[in-house]
Design a protein around this motif. Structure first.
Motif, PDB file in Angstrom:
ATOM      1  N   UNK A 112      24.416  51.877  31.139  1.00  0.00           N
ATOM      2  CA  UNK A 112      25.653  51.101  31.216  1.00  0.00           C
ATOM      3  C   UNK A 112      26.731  51.706  30.310  1.00  0.00           C
ATOM      4  N   UNK A 113      26.324  52.281  29.200  1.00  0.00           N
ATOM      5  CA  UNK A 113      27.291  52.861  28.266  1.00  0.00           C
ATOM      6  C   UNK A 113      27.637  54.311  28.600  1.00  0.00           C
ATOM      7  N   UNK A 114      27.130  54.825  29.725  1.00  0.00           N
ATOM      8  CA  UNK A 114      27.577  56.121  30.198  1.00  0.00           C
ATOM      9  C   UNK A 114      26.606  57.273  30.049  1.00  0.00           C
ATOM     10  N   UNK A 115      25.434  57.048  29.494  1.00  0.00           N
ATOM     11  CA  UNK A 115      24.472  58.135  29.311  1.00  0.00           C
ATOM     12  C   UNK A 115      23.730  58.357  30.619  1.00  0.00           C
ATOM     13  N   UNK A 116      23.708  59.573  31.130  1.00  0.00           N
ATOM     14  CA  UNK A 116      23.128  59.837  32.443  1.00  0.00           C
ATOM     15  C   UNK A 116      22.053  60.928  32.435  1.00  0.00           C
ATOM     16  N   UNK A 117      21.521  61.283  31.299  1.00  0.00           N
ATOM     17  CA  UNK A 117      20.484  62.319  31.221  1.00  0.00           C
ATOM     18  C   UNK A 117      19.109  61.694  31.450  1.00  0.00           C
TER      19      UNK A 117
END
Length: 157
Positions: A112-117
């Motif tokens: 949700x906070x933008x981390x996509x790894x």
């Protein structure tokens, strides 16, 4: 959008660290009500929390003063989302146990906070939960809260 407050970042860090020391002290004192075998773990955590907070205070006192005022929250919406996730996590542990809410929290909040790894996130989350299970179930011989997945936990030694 940054939220400004009367506190500088330095003052906020020191204030929060002092609150953590107070909480650690309260936990340490409260643990004396536990049986001796059970009191060691919370007391150890309280001491570590207090030491960490003291290190934050020392770091802030030694750091040069800021020339300008930094905002207390750089991203207030992220703070609100994170706090909301934390509250939901606490409620979900009471409803569903430890494992499912922990996986959802540890993967959902960064997403949700933008981390996509994902290739890094999923193994770290699952490895961390496995270590927590290992520490509590095998090393400390303490049960985790009842869980929907108790049938999996019972398969562990």
């Amino acid at each position: 959008m940054a939220v400004r407050s009367a506190l500088t970042r330095r003052q906020a860090e020191i204030t929060f660290a002092a609150a953590l020391i107070a909480a650690a002290s309260a936990i340490f004192i409260e643990a004396r009500k536990f049986p001796p075998d059970s009191a060691g773990y919370p007391r150890t955590l309280a001491v570590l929390l207090g030491i960490g907070a003291l290190l934050v205070i020392v770091r802030e006192v030694r750091r040069p003063r800021e020339s300008g005022v930094q905002p207390f929250f750089d991203h207030p919406i992220r703070f609100i989302v994170g706090f909301g996730f934390l509250l939901a996590y606490i409620v979900m542990i009471n409803l569903f146990g430890y494992l499912l809410p922990s996986v959802a929290f540890a993967i959902g909040l960064p997403f949700v906070l933008g981390y996509r790894e994902w290739r890094l996130l999923v193994p770290v989350v699952l490895g961390t939960l496995a270590m927590i299970l290992l520490i509590f179930r095998i090393i400390l011989e303490r049960p985790l809260p009842p869980d929907l997945l108790n049938f999996l936990l019972e398969a562990l030694p």
